[in-house]
Design an enzyme around this catalytic site. Structure first.
Site, short mmCIF file in Angstrom:
data_model
loop_
_atom_site.label_atom_id
_atom_site.label_comp_id
_atom_site.label_asym_id
_atom_site.label_seq_id
_atom_site.Cartn_x
_atom_site.Cartn_y
_atom_site.Cartn_z
N ASP A 73 -14.29 -0.20 -9.34
CA ASP A 73 -13.16 -1.13 -9.28
C ASP A 73 -11.99 -0.49 -10.03
OD1 ASP A 73 -11.31 -3.15 -9.53
OD2 ASP A 73 -12.68 -4.61 -10.42
N TYR A 171 3.00 -9.60 -3.83
CA TYR A 171 2.88 -8.22 -3.32
C TYR A 171 4.16 -7.43 -3.59
CZ TYR A 171 2.11 -4.55 0.23
OH TYR A 171 1.95 -3.36 0.91
N LYS A 175 4.43 -4.09 -5.91
CA LYS A 175 4.87 -2.83 -5.34
C LYS A 175 6.16 -2.33 -5.99
CE LYS A 175 1.62 -1.96 -2.33
NZ LYS A 175 0.69 -0.84 -2.59
N THR A 205 -2.43 -1.40 9.60
CA THR A 205 -3.69 -1.49 8.86
C THR A 205 -4.19 -2.93 8.97
OG1 THR A 205 -2.66 -2.14 6.76
CG2 THR A 205 -2.78 0.21 7.24
#
Length: 302
Positions: A73, A171, A175, A205
């Site tokens: 992890d 997110y 980022k 993806t």
């Protein structure tokens, strides 16, 4: 293949599927020995019990390459240390760290739960920091021992991190943090023979398959602009010794297009030479806005 990474040892996180898998295969094709890291989770980070890292290792070995699987992890500090240790124990060195692992839990800001915020920040931002921290410690020790490496780190930001994305506050924040981490790490680690760059890839993806349809290939050439494999050549080059002069940069990669992202910069300024009064600042701000270019729009904004 040119063998630009011949015998270099590379760790790729989140390498069981999608962009990470493409990176691992591309490095192996250029002669690298690869630690394929993937804990094996669903799109939202929940446990699946799958073993995609081992599957990618089998692909690499079937092509004559060398690889080892890791299910550590990356957002756990101790496990991130063990991941770096896997490269050192199996291959005796570490030359390249590609931080790629991540998942999404998209929600409009007013509906975003604390757990959804924490989970995404953890896997993306801490999941970049922890392996980088331990790799940097190793490279510093190598330098102090008189063995300055030619080491490379390639982080994974996103257009969402550079410009923002509606419905992805967690997110986008993670980022953006990765882009900031990249420039700081580049400045701090240069003395140890380490370059640190990032990519902001656009590819199909599990996280983007509803956005980038499979039929985006160019009819005249059959080129699938959104195939994850398109993002890997730049990452492999950034991981090579040839890229020693490039650090602290963020590249956007989509299909056959590579561009250099321009981050926050000092813009127009007005200096009074003394403290402003609040009521004075309306015209000052208006003047600054008039002189500055319009910001790029946030993805998904109307």
């Amino acid at each position: 293949m040119t063998g630009v990474c011949q015998d270099r040892v590379v760790v790729v996180t989140g390498a069981g599927r999608g962009i990470g898998r493409a990176h691992a295969l591309a490095f192996a094709a250029e002669g690298a020995r690869v630690v394929v890291n993937d804990v094996g989770v669903a799109l939202d980070g929940s446990t699946t019990g799958e073993g995609p890292a081992a599957d990618v290792v089998a692909e690499i070995e079937a092509l004559g390459g060398e690889a080892v699987a890791s299910t550590h992890d990356v957002a756990d500090f101790a496990e991130a240390r063990a991941l770096v240790g896997t490269a050192l124990e199996r291959f005796g060195r570490l030359d390249v760290l590609v931080n790629n692992a991540g998942f999404v839990r998209d929600r409009m800001l007013v509906n975003l739960g604390e757990d959804e915020w924490d989970a995404v920040i953890r896997v993306h931002l801490k999941g970049h920091f922890a392996p980088l921290r331990h790799a940097a410690e190793h490279w510093r020790a190598e330098t102090k021992a008189g063995r300055t490496p030619s080491a490379r780190v390639v982080n994974t930001s996103s257009g969402a991190g550079l410009l923002g994305s509606v419905g992805q506050a967690n997110y986008s924040a993670a980022k953006a943090g990765i882009a900031g981490l990249t420039v700081v790490a580049a400045a701090e680690l240069a003395r140890y023979g380490v370059t640190v760059n990032a990519i902001a890839p656009a590819a199909r993806t599990r996280m983007t398959e509803e956005v980038f349809a499979a039929d985006m290939a160019r009819p005249e050439s059959g080129f699938d602009a959104m195939a994850p494999e398109n993002t890997s050549p730049l990452v492999v080059w950034l991981g090579s010794e040839a890229s020693a002069h490039v650090t602290g940069r963020v590249f956007e990669v989509e299909g056959g297009r590579v561009s250099l992202a321009q981050g926050w910069r000092h813009g127009p300024a007005v200096d009074k030479g003394a403290r402003w009064e609040p009521g004075e600042l309306g015209p000052v701000v208006a003047e600054l806005l008039e002189k500055a270019p319009e910001p790029e729009p946030v993805y998904g904004a109307s």
